[in-house]
Write an enzyme that holds these catalytic residues in place. Structure first.
Site, short mmCIF file in Angstrom:
data_model
loop_
_atom_site.label_atom_id
_atom_site.label_comp_id
_atom_site.label_asym_id
_atom_site.label_seq_id
_atom_site.Cartn_x
_atom_site.Cartn_y
_atom_site.Cartn_z
N THR A 147 0.18 -2.96 1.83
CA THR A 147 -1.15 -2.63 2.36
C THR A 147 -1.81 -1.47 1.59
OG1 THR A 147 0.04 -1.36 4.01
CG2 THR A 147 -0.83 -3.46 4.71
N ASP A 148 -3.09 -1.23 1.92
CA ASP A 148 -3.83 -0.17 1.23
C ASP A 148 -3.81 1.13 2.02
OD1 ASP A 148 -4.84 -2.09 -0.70
OD2 ASP A 148 -6.07 -2.82 0.94
N SER A 199 -5.54 6.32 3.91
CA SER A 199 -6.33 5.14 3.58
C SER A 199 -6.67 5.23 2.10
CB SER A 199 -7.59 5.12 4.42
OG SER A 199 -8.45 4.14 3.93
N ARG A 200 -6.20 4.25 1.32
CA ARG A 200 -6.32 4.40 -0.13
C ARG A 200 -7.64 3.93 -0.70
NH1 ARG A 200 -1.08 2.34 0.38
NH2 ARG A 200 0.34 4.08 0.64
N VAL A 201 -8.38 3.11 0.01
CA VAL A 201 -9.63 2.62 -0.60
C VAL A 201 -10.86 2.91 0.27
CG1 VAL A 201 -8.70 0.82 -2.08
CG2 VAL A 201 -9.12 0.32 0.29
#
Ligand code: ATP
Ligand code: MG
Length: 506
Positions: free
Chosen positions: A340-341, A366-368
């Site tokens: 997951t991101d 949360s990466r994006v």
């Protein structure tokens, strides 16, 4: 005829019969059941069948081919109420497993094969799609550009999610995982986003409660619930998330935004493990089959935002994973974290001490999503994570009761206020502009000395005051999703004036 001659004749007849039998019977599309049990069938014949093909038994029960062995095939059954037994015939259908898709499923509770489970009228489907497909490639996608507002303060301010992102919700049992997903679905009302909730291996009573809540909040018109309850056979639980994402893909290809919740993938992995053990596949770590990573990666990879040439639709996935004793380094949790991101980690201790939603900001990321967070949200939450981290560090230190210097006392007070303000009741998602105003209050440091029990009430009153007297401020935020210095000065003044007035009143 002598006894010996009689015997010879019988055996030659039998031999002839056997030779002719294999000539007469076409084993490429028909097979015979050798053994059946636990929802798994071993079948002789069906030489030409495909992996994942739908097959039909004599009593019209459906099954799916999952093992292709040299001289037999392994088939999983899709219904526990069947009359399948040894020696019966199995027929190919020449089709892989498909699910019905389209707007007909909106507002309905269905099983993974599309049959209604809500006791309402039969659904007339117009279109079917295979449950497995290769995910869209890099060139067909574009990066996430629109936020998916959850309405939950901690998430939208610090762990923002974008449409097309895959964000894991992870935590022990009874820590509010489902609640986060549910509030997010409720918050999608009038936001142009279809929702799918896939319940895997849950009690029917929990699903009924969830559906009732969705109905109560008037969210069923844009939501579909796919239910594979714990009482169902494992194959049904196994295909449930794929059925969900297939329905979502149909909408995505029409250019729509879709939110899909998989509740939960730990139970999905366990179902797959059971299936594989029954199919006698070789096992690996924690008795899971070797391809358990691929089980979830091929599912979650199908969530994305499509490029404008492909109408720009998106699928946002919120998979849920249950941990044991907060152990996020176990096999399935680490797998899904890496797919997951980002993840939202729920902490049992926080939940029990009534800090709810019990999101541990230190372990959540949360990466994006931050790339598409509204600028106003970004501005007000710039230092929030650091302030919380500082507070948590000092809190442990302060519990020794030593004398605190002024700065430390201030950080502690402010930290306490932030923790209080970030608490949120279930079923009460907030719009972003309300969050911005709340954060303005926090950042003004005016409320640090206020009694913590009164803080939320004060903010609510202040918000009503702004709504009444300074509606233009809210309209400005809704229109621009951003603010300048002039706006911030004006809002700070409104907050200060209101606060002074209140203090005088008291
Ligand atoms: P399970 O492991 O059983 O699936 P879960 O982690 O999904 O549990 P929930 O069912 O979402 O947990 O929540 C557990 C209980 O906590 C519910 O009764 C829910 O109403 C309550 N709860 C969840 N979030 C909050 C909140 N923010 N404030 C108050 N109560 C909450
Ligand atoms: Mg739950």
């Amino acid at each position: 005829m002598t006894e010996q001659n009689k015997k010879n004749l019988t055996s030659s007849l039998l031999q002839e019969e056997i030779i002719n039998y294999s000539k007469k019977t076409d084993t490429s599309s028909v097979g015979k059941i050798i053994s059946v049990g636990d929802g798994i069938c071993t079948v002789y014949g069906l030489d030409k069948c495909m992996l994942g093909e739908l097959v039909e038994f004599e009593d019209k029960t459906k099954g799916m081919v999952m093992n292709l062995n040299e001289d037999s095939v392994g088939i999983v059954l899709f219904s526990s109420k069947n009359n399948v037994c040894e020696n019966q015939i199995v027929k190919r259908t020449n089709e892989v497993v498909k699910v019905p898709v389209g707007d007909e499923v909106l507002g309905r509770v269905i099983d993974p094969l599309g049959n209604p489970m809500d006791g309402l009228k039969k659904i007339e489907y117009k279109k079917y799609r295979p449950i497995e497909r290769v995910a869209y490639g890099v060139m067909e996608r574009k990066s996430v550009t629109t936020p998916l507002e959850t309405g939950i303060k901690i998430i939208d301010l610090m762990i923002p999610i974008g449409r097309g992102q895959r964000e894991l919700i992870i935590g022990d049992r009874q820590t509010g995982k489902t609640q986060i997903a549910l509030d997010t679905i409720i918050n999608q009302k009038n936001k142009n986003c279809y929702c799918i909730y896939v319940a895997i291996g849950q009690k029917d009573s929990s699903v009924v409660r969830l559906v009732e809540q969705l109905k109560k909040h008037d969210c069923l018109s844009y939501t579909t619930i796919i239910n594979a309850p714990s009482s169902e056979l494992d194959p049904i639980k196994y295909i449930a998330p794929y059925a969900g994402v297939t329905i979502a893909e149909e909408w995505m290809e029409q250019g729509k935004d879709v939110l899909i919740v998989y509740d939960d993938l730990s139970k999905h992995a366990v179902s797959y493990r059971t299936l594989c053990l029954l199919l006698k596949r070789s096992v690996g770590r924690e008795a899971y089959p070797g391809d358990v990573f691929y089980l979830h990666s091929r599912l979650l990879e199908r969530s994305c935002r499509l490029s404008d040439d492909l109408k720009g639709g998106s699928i946002t996935a919120l998979p849920i994973i249950e941990t044991q004793n907060g152990d996020i380094s176990a096999y399935i949790p680490t797998n899904v974290i890496s797919i997951t991101d980002g993840q939202i980690f729920l902490d049992t201790e926080m939940f029990n001490s009534n800090i709810r939603p019990s999101i541990d900001v230190g372990l959540s990321v949360s990466r994006v999503g931050s790339a598409c967070q509204f600028p106003c949200m970004k501005k007000v939450s710039k230092s929030l994570k650091i302030e919380i981290a500082n507070y948590n560090e000092l809190k442990a230190f302060a519990s020794f009761g030593s004398d605190l210097d002024k700065q430390t006392a201030k950080t502690l007070k402010h930290g306490k206020l932030i923790t209080e303000i970030l608490k949120q009741k279930p079923y009460e998602p907030l719009p972003f502009y309300k969050m911005v105003i709340e954060m303005f209050c926090v950042n003004s440091y005016l409320l640090d000395d206020m009694n913590l029990d009164e803080v939320q009430q004060f903010i609510d009153n202040l918000y009503s005051h702004i709504e009444l007297e300074h509606k233009d401020m809210i309209e400005y935020l809704i229109k621009n999703k951003d603010f300048d210095e002039e706006f911030s000065d004006k809002l700070n003044k409104i907050i200060k004036d209101y606060y002074t007035l209140r203090v005088k009143e008291d």
